[in-house]
Design a protein around this motif. Structure first.
Motif, PDB file in Angstrom:
ATOM      1  N   ALA A 122       0.829  -1.211   0.000  1.00  0.00           N
ATOM      2  CA  ALA A 122       0.000   0.000   0.000  1.00  0.00           C
ATOM      3  C   ALA A 122       0.862   1.260   0.000  1.00  0.00           C
ATOM      4  CB  ALA A 122      -0.930  -0.008   1.208  1.00  0.00           C
ATOM      5  N   LEU A 123       1.942   1.243   0.774  1.00  0.00           N
ATOM      6  CA  LEU A 123       2.843   2.397   0.812  1.00  0.00           C
ATOM      7  C   LEU A 123       3.549   2.584  -0.532  1.00  0.00           C
ATOM      8  CD1 LEU A 123       4.413   1.970   4.379  1.00  0.00           C
ATOM      9  CD2 LEU A 123       2.811   3.762   3.634  1.00  0.00           C
ATOM     10  N   THR A 124       3.879   1.473  -1.184  1.00  0.00           N
ATOM     11  CA  THR A 124       4.492   1.556  -2.510  1.00  0.00           C
ATOM     12  C   THR A 124       3.528   2.190  -3.500  1.00  0.00           C
ATOM     13  OG1 THR A 124       5.840  -0.406  -2.077  1.00  0.00           O
ATOM     14  CG2 THR A 124       5.517   0.210  -4.381  1.00  0.00           C
ATOM     15  N   PHE A 125       2.278   1.778  -3.452  1.00  0.00           N
ATOM     16  CA  PHE A 125       1.256   2.343  -4.337  1.00  0.00           C
ATOM     17  C   PHE A 125       1.118   3.841  -4.090  1.00  0.00           C
ATOM     18  CE2 PHE A 125      -2.848   3.294  -6.097  1.00  0.00           C
ATOM     19  CZ  PHE A 125      -3.025   2.381  -7.136  1.00  0.00           C
ATOM     20  N   GLU A 133       3.990   5.841  -5.526  1.00  0.00           N
ATOM     21  CA  GLU A 133       3.916   6.010  -6.967  1.00  0.00           C
ATOM     22  C   GLU A 133       2.884   7.057  -7.359  1.00  0.00           C
ATOM     23  OE1 GLU A 133       6.238   4.870  -8.940  1.00  0.00           O
ATOM     24  OE2 GLU A 133       7.045   4.139  -7.034  1.00  0.00           O
ATOM     25  N   LEU A 134       1.817   7.182  -6.595  1.00  0.00           N
ATOM     26  CA  LEU A 134       0.850   8.251  -6.838  1.00  0.00           C
ATOM     27  C   LEU A 134       1.489   9.609  -6.589  1.00  0.00           C
ATOM     28  CD1 LEU A 134      -2.457   6.867  -5.272  1.00  0.00           C
ATOM     29  CD2 LEU A 134      -1.864   7.042  -7.700  1.00  0.00           C
ATOM     30  N   ILE A 135       2.262   9.713  -5.520  1.00  0.00           N
ATOM     31  CA  ILE A 135       2.968  10.961  -5.226  1.00  0.00           C
ATOM     32  C   ILE A 135       3.958  11.281  -6.341  1.00  0.00           C
ATOM     33  CG2 ILE A 135       4.635  12.034  -3.644  1.00  0.00           C
ATOM     34  CD1 ILE A 135       3.267  10.437  -1.382  1.00  0.00           C
ATOM     35  N   ARG A 136       4.647  10.259  -6.832  1.00  0.00           N
ATOM     36  CA  ARG A 136       5.600  10.464  -7.925  1.00  0.00           C
ATOM     37  C   ARG A 136       4.889  11.031  -9.162  1.00  0.00           C
ATOM     38  NH1 ARG A 136      10.378   7.510  -8.357  1.00  0.00           N
ATOM     39  NH2 ARG A 136       9.458   5.756  -7.214  1.00  0.00           N
ATOM     40  N   LEU A 137       3.709  10.479  -9.472  1.00  0.00           N
ATOM     41  CA  LEU A 137       2.947  10.970 -10.609  1.00  0.00           C
ATOM     42  C   LEU A 137       2.565  12.440 -10.437  1.00  0.00           C
ATOM     43  CD1 LEU A 137       0.502   8.021 -11.423  1.00  0.00           C
ATOM     44  CD2 LEU A 137       2.042   9.107 -13.041  1.00  0.00           C
TER      45      LEU A 137
END
Length: 332
Positions: A281-284, A287-291
């Motif tokens: 969940a933290l990885t997901f 990746e949203l923050i990266r986007l």
């Protein structure tokens, strides 16, 4: 005042022989970067016993570039062109296999977008009397000190982004991860844990491989700058750390390959569903923050979900087998 860096002691009986090392490079359609790396190897002192180039079916002039260094490199040059692009994971798996089968004692892994500091191999060799899984430091494209996340929160299977960056007088820190941009590993450890798993294609492969190595030996990151990145990557500067740009392909494999880590964790008896799920969940979320903050878009989330869906299939595969230990080299 300049403070001398600590240096490990090493007896003559365990003196490092540069000829026992192989540099294994994976490249794909980046001949200009590869040429820069090979130029840096030309002026290394000392040089490794061999340089292995794994070409992931490049469609540019990579082969002719490699050929042009044949006599200039000053050491054995081994070129393997794969029939198809197997990703970084497949390339490094082939690179380690080739070095192992050729009898190299030490294998130094790197991408094509770095160059070697001229005395880099000597710096790494200073630690070989004590450790068999070693990571050096590297400079970023702009010359700054690159921070690499050398510790993972094991049960969650994710890097610890704020592990201390500084070193004490020992000159090293224990790590339980790995990075194929500079991993320096002994064949004994490779024999025990097997080759890097090509099924990852890209992402998480080196973290897992370093974690497996740390379960067999004391793995360390050392306070030695041995590489320099030669490619600029778009980043979001968070002050004390930064976040790099990504791609849709990376987003898919970032989530999909969580399932491969899960399978390895099961085989090692360390899989805890709740904690590993938190890590996913933290990885997901990362990746949203990266986007949003690096790439400034919301497009790309579908690849994250697609990766999770593909990962569920891998998780349910009860026939999954981890990479097997290798056969030890027969005495001549």
């Amino acid at each position: 005042m300049t403070v001398a860096e600590p240096r490990p002691s090493q007896s003559s009986s365990t003196a490092f022989d540069p000829a026992s090392a192989a540099i294994a490079v994976v490249t794909f359609n980046r001949s200009a970067l590869l040429s820069r790396l090979l130029e840096s190897i030309c002026v290394m002192e000392p040089k490794p016993g061999r340089v292995i180039i794994i070409d992931n079916a490049s469609e540019d002039d990579t082969e002719s570039v490699v050929e042009s260094f044949g006599e200039r490199l000053g050491t054995e040059l081994v070129y393997r062109r794969l029939a198809e692009n197997t990703g970084g994971s497949g390339g490094f798996s082939e690179g380690v296999r080739t070095a192992y089968e050729l009898g190299s004692e030490w294998i130094w892994l790197m991408d094509d977008d770095v160059e070697v500091i001229s005395d880099g191999l000597a710096k790494m060799g200073r630690w070989t009397g004590r450790f068999k899984s070693i990571q050096g430091r590297r400079y970023d494209y702009d010359g700054s000190e690159f921070y690499w996340q050398y510790r993972v929160a094991e049960r969650m299977g994710i890097p610890i982004p704020f592990a201390p960056a500084g070193f004490d007088d020992s000159g090293f820190k224990p790590m339980n991860s790995g990075c194929f941009e500079g991993m320096f590993i002994h064949r004994d450890i490779v024999q025990r844990i097997g080759l890097p798993d090509p099924r990852f294609f890209i992402y998480w492969d080196d973290q897992l491989y370093g974690w497996l190595a740390s379960r067999e030996t004391t793995s360390v990151i050392v306070n030695e700058f041995v590489l320099r990145r030669t490619r600029a990557i778009r980043q979001w500067d968070m002050g004390i750390r930064h976040m790099n740009a990504s791609s849709d392909t990376y987003r898919f494999y970032i989530m999909r390959n969580r399932a491969l880590i899960k399978q390895y964790y099961r085989s090692e008896g360390v899989y805890v569903p709740v904690l590993f799920g938190i890590g996913t969940a933290l990885t997901f979320a990362k990746e949203l923050i990266r986007l949003l903050f690096v790439e400034r878009t919301t497009r790309g989330t579908s690849h994250l979900w697609r990766g999770l869906a593909e990962g569920r299939k891998i998780s349910r595969d009860r026939s999954f087998a981890r990479m097997a230990p290798l056969e030890p080299r027969q005495a001549e």
